[in-house]
Motif scaffolding. Structure first.
Motif, PDB file in Angstrom:
ATOM      1  N   ILE A 169       0.825  -1.204   0.000  1.00  0.00           N
ATOM      2  CA  ILE A 169       0.000   0.000   0.000  1.00  0.00           C
ATOM      3  C   ILE A 169       0.865   1.262   0.000  1.00  0.00           C
ATOM      4  O   ILE A 169       0.689   2.160  -0.821  1.00  0.00           O
ATOM      5  N   THR A 170       1.795   1.316   0.950  1.00  0.00           N
ATOM      6  CA  THR A 170       2.594   2.534   1.110  1.00  0.00           C
ATOM      7  C   THR A 170       3.767   2.595   0.149  1.00  0.00           C
ATOM      8  O   THR A 170       4.212   3.690  -0.234  1.00  0.00           O
ATOM      9  N   GLY A 171       4.310   1.446  -0.228  1.00  0.00           N
ATOM     10  CA  GLY A 171       5.492   1.416  -1.081  1.00  0.00           C
ATOM     11  C   GLY A 171       6.648   0.723  -0.375  1.00  0.00           C
ATOM     12  O   GLY A 171       6.620   0.532   0.838  1.00  0.00           O
ATOM     13  N   THR A 172       7.667   0.364  -1.127  1.00  0.00           N
ATOM     14  CA  THR A 172       8.823  -0.344  -0.568  1.00  0.00           C
ATOM     15  C   THR A 172      10.109   0.221  -1.154  1.00  0.00           C
ATOM     16  O   THR A 172      10.107   0.874  -2.205  1.00  0.00           O
TER      17      THR A 172
ATOM     18  N   THR B 192       9.714  10.931   5.607  1.00  0.00           N
ATOM     19  CA  THR B 192       8.291  11.267   5.516  1.00  0.00           C
ATOM     20  C   THR B 192       7.988  11.886   4.159  1.00  0.00           C
ATOM     21  O   THR B 192       8.674  12.814   3.720  1.00  0.00           O
ATOM     22  N   TYR B 193       6.946  11.385   3.522  1.00  0.00           N
ATOM     23  CA  TYR B 193       6.537  11.868   2.207  1.00  0.00           C
ATOM     24  C   TYR B 193       5.135  12.462   2.317  1.00  0.00           C
ATOM     25  O   TYR B 193       4.227  11.815   2.824  1.00  0.00           O
ATOM     26  N   ARG B 194       4.975  13.685   1.835  1.00  0.00           N
ATOM     27  CA  ARG B 194       3.660  14.316   1.838  1.00  0.00           C
ATOM     28  C   ARG B 194       2.819  13.785   0.687  1.00  0.00           C
ATOM     29  O   ARG B 194       3.331  13.506  -0.407  1.00  0.00           O
TER      30      ARG B 194
ATOM     31  N   VAL C 113       3.078   9.841   4.530  1.00  0.00           N
ATOM     32  CA  VAL C 113       3.524   8.456   4.675  1.00  0.00           C
ATOM     33  C   VAL C 113       4.983   8.463   5.110  1.00  0.00           C
ATOM     34  O   VAL C 113       5.803   9.196   4.550  1.00  0.00           O
ATOM     35  N   THR C 114       5.304   7.662   6.109  1.00  0.00           N
ATOM     36  CA  THR C 114       6.679   7.533   6.582  1.00  0.00           C
ATOM     37  C   THR C 114       7.201   6.151   6.225  1.00  0.00           C
ATOM     38  O   THR C 114       6.586   5.139   6.568  1.00  0.00           O
TER      39      THR C 114
END
Length: 342
Positions: A93-96, A153-155, A147-148
């Motif tokens: 979901i968030t990424g890797t 941290t990414y906005r 998302v961290t």
């Protein structure tokens, strides 16, 4: 309580007119594809204007996914869909982070590959199909719009909305959402069956050569401006008192809780319920042509705002009393008190 970045107040005197006109255009575009479900579409619009997220519950085949996709297209928002399954992992979901080699130097380094959550409108389809660990991957994004990953941290792009669906009739192999995560949703919307005439039109459209397209009528920048306008809607003191008294009436831990609620409610709504009920009512007031919030707006939205924040006792469930029954009783009693005061 952590909130998204502060919103600058809007000074455009015609902002309300533009908001209502834009929402009417969106309704017209969605109606090209989706038949009926006017109340659900209005609640989705209110959630977007109030900067909130929605949990949609309904049996299969009620066009929940189609409705959300069409809404995103009419608003010119980036859209991603995640089909939640038991083997879905948080990183899906968030990424890797992946190892990437520079072809020129041969040097290897980690690069963050963004997941589908980096969008503006995210459809979390059948969210109760995946374990709590993966469900929780949405929490930071829903509450803080960021998302961290790996300490960075990414906005997320604004506006950002999570619209989740769940099936109420098939509970085998599902993971009910924890109360803490359900509380992040502004609305719990129940999607019902269409009327006979609506179902007749659905059959005609889907079994013939009928085709229709959706045109984007507003942009993400417009939505952010409309969210500013909503926050500037006045809240009369008597409406604020109605909200506070009503919510605290169904909170068993509160001294002002009604006696019937102490017997039938195990856990009641927290302060976020009052906040979001007011904010959603401000959006509804504008859509219905009112310059300030009325008690009518609060009453109309009490069910979708509170139904996922009230936990009934075993005695209530044994007697066949639903959460909606409890909230409707709260509305009736709060309205009687208001009538006596007036």
């Amino acid at each position: 309580m952590v909130q998204p970045p502060p919103i600058e107040p809007s000074s455009d005197a015609s902002a309300t007119t533009r908001l209502v006109h834009a929402c009417n255009q969106v309704r017209q575009q969605v109606a090209r594809i989706v038949v009926g479900q006017d109340e659900v579409i209005e609640q989705l619009l209110i959630a977007i204007l109030a900067r909130g997220h929605c949990l949609l519950e309904g049996v299969p085949g009620l066009a929940k996914t189609l409705m959300i996709r069409t809404l995103a297209e009419s608003m010119e928002l980036s859209f991603r869909r995640i089909q939640f399954t038991p083997d879905l992992m948080p990183g899906d979901i968030t990424g890797t982070e992946i190892i990437q080699e520079d072809p020129a130097t041969g040097r290897r380094e980690f690069k963050f590959e963004r997941g589908p959550i980096f969008t503006q409108m995210l459809l979390a389809d059948e969210i109760n199909r995946t374990p709590p660990k993966t469900q929780a991957a949405l929490l930071e994004a829903m509450q803080e719009h960021e998302v961290t990953a790996a300490g960075t941290t990414y906005r997320l792009n604004e506006p950002f909305f999570v619209l989740a669906t769940q099936n109420p009739i098939e509970q085998e192999g599902t993971y009910p959402l924890p109360e803490a995560q359900r509380d992040r949703f502004l609305f719990h919307v129940v999607v019902g069956y269409p009327s006979r005439d609506e179902e007749s039109e659905i059959v005609d459209r889907t079994t013939s050569t009928f085709k229709s397209t959706v045109e984007p009528v507003i942009s993400g920048e417009d939505i952010v401006q409309f969210q500013n306008t909503v926050r500037n809607v006045p809240l009369p003191p008597h409406v604020k008192d109605w909200v506070l008294d009503a919510v605290r009436t169904v909170r068993p831990q509160d001294e002002n809780c009604a006696m019937w609620a102490k017997e039938l409610i195990q856990w009641g709504p927290g302060p976020r319920a009052s906040q979001q009920l007011v904010l959603a009512s401000k959006a509804r007031a504008l859509l219905h042509g009112r310059p300030s919030v009325a008690i009518e707006d609060v009453q109309a939205l009490a069910l979708p705002v509170l139904r996922h924040r009230v936990v009934p006792t075993f005695a209530a469930e044994a007697d066949g009393i639903t959460v909606d029954d409890l909230i409707l009783r709260m509305i009736r009693e709060a309205s009687k008190k208001t009538t006596k005061v007036l």
